[in-house]
Design a protein around this motif. Structure first.
Motif, PDB file in Angstrom:
ATOM      1  N   UNK A  87       0.777  -1.298  -0.034  1.00 46.22           N
ATOM      2  CA  UNK A  87       0.065   0.007   0.146  1.00 46.22           C
ATOM      3  C   UNK A  87       0.886   1.413  -0.075  1.00 46.22           C
ATOM      4  N   UNK A  88       0.481   2.297  -0.632  1.00 45.18           N
ATOM      5  CA  UNK A  88       1.305   3.668  -0.778  1.00 45.18           C
ATOM      6  C   UNK A  88       1.797   3.934   0.517  1.00 45.18           C
ATOM      7  N   UNK A  89       1.183   3.721   1.579  1.00 40.25           N
ATOM      8  CA  UNK A  89       1.459   4.345   2.781  1.00 40.25           C
ATOM      9  C   UNK A  89       2.759   3.584   3.469  1.00 40.25           C
ATOM     10  N   UNK A  90       2.978   2.214   3.005  1.00 38.91           N
ATOM     11  CA  UNK A  90       3.900   1.303   3.412  1.00 38.91           C
ATOM     12  C   UNK A  90       5.152   1.667   2.461  1.00 38.91           C
ATOM     13  N   UNK A  91       5.015   2.074   1.156  1.00 40.16           N
ATOM     14  CA  UNK A  91       6.110   2.173   0.105  1.00 40.16           C
ATOM     15  C   UNK A  91       7.260   3.109   0.456  1.00 40.16           C
ATOM     16  N   UNK A  92       6.817   3.927   1.205  1.00 38.38           N
ATOM     17  CA  UNK A  92       7.845   5.207   1.685  1.00 38.38           C
ATOM     18  C   UNK A  92       9.017   4.291   2.503  1.00 38.38           C
ATOM     19  N   UNK A  93       8.808   3.153   3.232  1.00 36.51           N
ATOM     20  CA  UNK A  93       9.721   2.914   4.255  1.00 36.51           C
ATOM     21  C   UNK A  93      10.837   1.979   3.380  1.00 36.51           C
ATOM     22  N   UNK A  94      10.644   1.680   2.218  1.00 34.68           N
ATOM     23  CA  UNK A  94      11.525   1.003   1.425  1.00 34.68           C
ATOM     24  C   UNK A  94      11.962   1.750   0.247  1.00 34.68           C
ATOM     25  N   UNK A  95      13.571   1.454  -0.007  1.00 40.59           N
ATOM     26  CA  UNK A  95      13.985   2.156  -1.091  1.00 40.59           C
ATOM     27  C   UNK A  95      14.335   1.464  -2.591  1.00 40.59           C
ATOM     28  N   UNK A  96      14.286   0.065  -2.428  1.00 43.04           N
ATOM     29  CA  UNK A  96      14.427  -0.466  -3.416  1.00 43.04           C
ATOM     30  C   UNK A  96      13.235  -1.448  -3.565  1.00 43.04           C
ATOM     31  N   UNK A  97      13.035  -2.459  -4.718  1.00 44.73           N
ATOM     32  CA  UNK A  97      12.021  -3.175  -5.106  1.00 44.73           C
ATOM     33  C   UNK A  97      11.744  -4.302  -3.997  1.00 44.73           C
ATOM     34  N   UNK A  98      13.012  -4.633  -3.736  1.00 44.00           N
ATOM     35  CA  UNK A  98      12.543  -5.905  -2.803  1.00 44.00           C
ATOM     36  C   UNK A  98      13.271  -5.795  -1.571  1.00 44.00           C
ATOM     37  N   UNK A  99      12.489  -6.185  -0.487  1.00 45.97           N
ATOM     38  CA  UNK A  99      12.965  -6.147   0.863  1.00 45.97           C
ATOM     39  C   UNK A  99      13.366  -7.713   1.339  1.00 45.97           C
ATOM     40  N   UNK A 100      14.348  -8.174   1.610  1.00 44.97           N
ATOM     41  CA  UNK A 100      14.515  -9.381   1.812  1.00 44.97           C
ATOM     42  C   UNK A 100      15.006  -9.708   3.303  1.00 44.97           C
ATOM     43  N   UNK A 101      14.562 -10.780   4.069  1.00 40.55           N
ATOM     44  CA  UNK A 101      15.267 -11.263   5.181  1.00 40.55           C
ATOM     45  C   UNK A 101      15.768 -12.790   5.129  1.00 40.55           C
ATOM     46  N   UNK A 248       8.024 -17.858  17.959  1.00 40.10           N
ATOM     47  CA  UNK A 248       7.628 -16.477  18.449  1.00 40.10           C
ATOM     48  C   UNK A 248       7.339 -15.620  17.199  1.00 40.10           C
ATOM     49  N   UNK A 249       7.469 -14.456  17.512  1.00 39.37           N
ATOM     50  CA  UNK A 249       6.949 -13.367  16.491  1.00 39.37           C
ATOM     51  C   UNK A 249       8.250 -12.372  16.212  1.00 39.37           C
ATOM     52  N   UNK A 250       8.424 -12.083  14.922  1.00 42.99           N
ATOM     53  CA  UNK A 250       9.366 -11.545  14.480  1.00 42.99           C
ATOM     54  C   UNK A 250       8.875 -10.102  13.814  1.00 42.99           C
ATOM     55  N   UNK A 251       9.552  -8.762  13.984  1.00 43.88           N
ATOM     56  CA  UNK A 251       9.317  -7.742  13.373  1.00 43.88           C
ATOM     57  C   UNK A 251      10.486  -7.159  12.772  1.00 43.88           C
ATOM     58  N   UNK A 252      10.207  -6.642  11.422  1.00 43.54           N
ATOM     59  CA  UNK A 252      11.266  -5.828  10.768  1.00 43.54           C
ATOM     60  C   UNK A 252      10.867  -4.453  11.162  1.00 43.54           C
ATOM     61  N   UNK A 253      11.881  -3.713  11.648  1.00 48.44           N
ATOM     62  CA  UNK A 253      11.739  -2.334  12.212  1.00 48.44           C
ATOM     63  C   UNK A 253      12.464  -1.370  11.401  1.00 48.44           C
ATOM     64  N   UNK A 254      12.016  -0.022  11.095  1.00 44.81           N
ATOM     65  CA  UNK A 254      12.649   0.934  10.386  1.00 44.81           C
ATOM     66  C   UNK A 254      12.865   2.183  11.215  1.00 44.81           C
ATOM     67  N   UNK A 255      14.054   2.617  10.940  1.00 45.14           N
ATOM     68  CA  UNK A 255      14.116   4.057  11.632  1.00 45.14           C
ATOM     69  C   UNK A 255      13.614   5.203  10.770  1.00 45.14           C
ATOM     70  N   UNK A 256      12.794   5.848  11.470  1.00 42.23           N
ATOM     71  CA  UNK A 256      11.979   7.112  10.500  1.00 42.23           C
ATOM     72  C   UNK A 256      13.112   8.309  10.380  1.00 42.23           C
ATOM     73  N   UNK A 257      14.133   8.195  11.161  1.00 46.84           N
ATOM     74  CA  UNK A 257      15.026   9.293  11.052  1.00 46.84           C
ATOM     75  C   UNK A 257      16.108   9.065  10.016  1.00 46.84           C
ATOM     76  N   UNK A 258      16.850   7.830   9.939  1.00 50.06           N
ATOM     77  CA  UNK A 258      17.890   7.517   8.929  1.00 50.06           C
ATOM     78  C   UNK A 258      17.678   6.252   7.984  1.00 50.06           C
ATOM     79  N   UNK A 259      16.451   5.657   8.317  1.00 49.91           N
ATOM     80  CA  UNK A 259      16.163   4.655   7.302  1.00 49.91           C
ATOM     81  C   UNK A 259      16.568   3.051   7.428  1.00 49.91           C
ATOM     82  N   UNK A 260      17.538   3.180   8.486  1.00 46.51           N
ATOM     83  CA  UNK A 260      18.112   1.893   9.008  1.00 46.51           C
ATOM     84  C   UNK A 260      16.820   0.797   9.250  1.00 46.51           C
ATOM     85  N   UNK A 261      17.416  -0.303   8.702  1.00 46.87           N
ATOM     86  CA  UNK A 261      16.250  -1.339   9.224  1.00 46.87           C
ATOM     87  C   UNK A 261      16.917  -2.410  10.082  1.00 46.87           C
ATOM     88  N   UNK A 262      16.050  -3.031  11.209  1.00 46.64           N
ATOM     89  CA  UNK A 262      16.687  -4.121  12.044  1.00 46.64           C
ATOM     90  C   UNK A 262      15.497  -4.877  12.218  1.00 46.64           C
TER      91      UNK A 262
END
Ligand code: ZN
Ligand code: ZN
Length: 267
Positions: A87-101, A248-262
């Protein structure tokens, strides 16, 4: 803005402050072995570039099969998302087409899952370029025992909007309403609110979702970026939908300031 000490936590009054929009997908489980087809699993083939859990990842010369930063063995592919399908609201958190874990089952099982910056897992963003074939180290096995490697992949499709609410725990509700839960009176009012939410069946969505509120397995927690900002959940992988490492449950989180993912897990 100071909040009145006597503020009422009447559900209908505070509901707009508790409600967050989340996006949940349709999950389609696919196998290539007719023996594994059942009510929830259909016959099909893998698709390298699809948004999915399991199967084979999209790999390229720029983004080859990754190795564990701790033990150097190949990482297990867990998940990839397509930015253009979000959804458009979530696209902003990614810079490239694929996010992989990717994930090292060995290193992440021995406590590494609690460290958001562990080298036993890899989150990366990858451009959709020229694919290279996944490693075929098990080719001989496949000839002898084809059943062992039946395809098991879950495609992630059709994100749709859903209303999401924080966990009905005093601490979660206090954080959501930005009040202190130190006084006994406030705690009691938050407990009453939690009961009202239960009755109205306002829940934190389990499983795979974008945005919304985390469905905690244990105590609520926050992850701070190396730049000190509080990281925000991008995607939740609930145990009901995907088991990562020990469960358990896993989350991918993003930094709103610098964009880093963890990422982080709760078991
Ligand atoms: Zn490892
Ligand atoms: Zn940051």
């Amino acid at each position: 803005m100071a909040k009145k000490q006597t503020e009422s936590f009447n559900l209908e009054d505070v509901r707009p402050r508790l409600e967050r929009t989340a996006f949940v997908p349709t999950l389609v489980a696919v196998t290539d072995d007719p023996d594994y087809v059942d009510d929830e699993t259909v016959l099909g083939v893998d698709d390298l570039a699809a948004a999915k859990i399991g199967g084979a990842p999209f790999l390229s010369k720029e983004a080859p099969a990754p190795k564990c930063g701790k033990c150097k063995q190949p990482l297990r592919f867990v998940l990839q998302l397509r930015r253009s399908e979000l959804p458009p609201a979530a696209q902003a958190t990614l810079a490239d087409e694929l996010l992989q874990l990717f994930w090292c089952d060995d290193c992440q099982s021995s406590g590494g899952a609690e460290d958001p910056w562990s080298k036993g897992a890899l989150i990366r963003e990858v451009a959709l370029g020229e694919p290279i074939a996944p490693a075929t180290a098990n080719l001989e096995d496949e000839d002898e025992d084809a059943d062992a490697d039946a395809l098991s992949v879950t495609f992630i499709r059709d994100w749709r909007e859903a209303q999401d609410y924080p966990s009905p725990l005093v601490e979660s509700l206090a954080a959501a309403l930005e009040v202190s839960a130190k006084s006994e009176a406030t705690r009691e009012r938050l407990e009453t609110l939690a009961e009202a939410m239960d009755e109205a069946e306002l829940e934190t969505l389990d499983g795979v979702k974008l945005g919304g509120w985390p469905r905690w397995v244990s105590e609520p927690e926050t992850v701070k970026c190396k730049c000190k900002a509080v990281m925000q959940p991008v995607i939740q992988l609930g145990e009901s939908a995907v088991v990562v490492g020990d469960g358990g449950t896993t989350w991918i989180v993003a930094c709103p300031a610098c964009g880093k993912k963890a990422y982080f897990c709760q078991q």
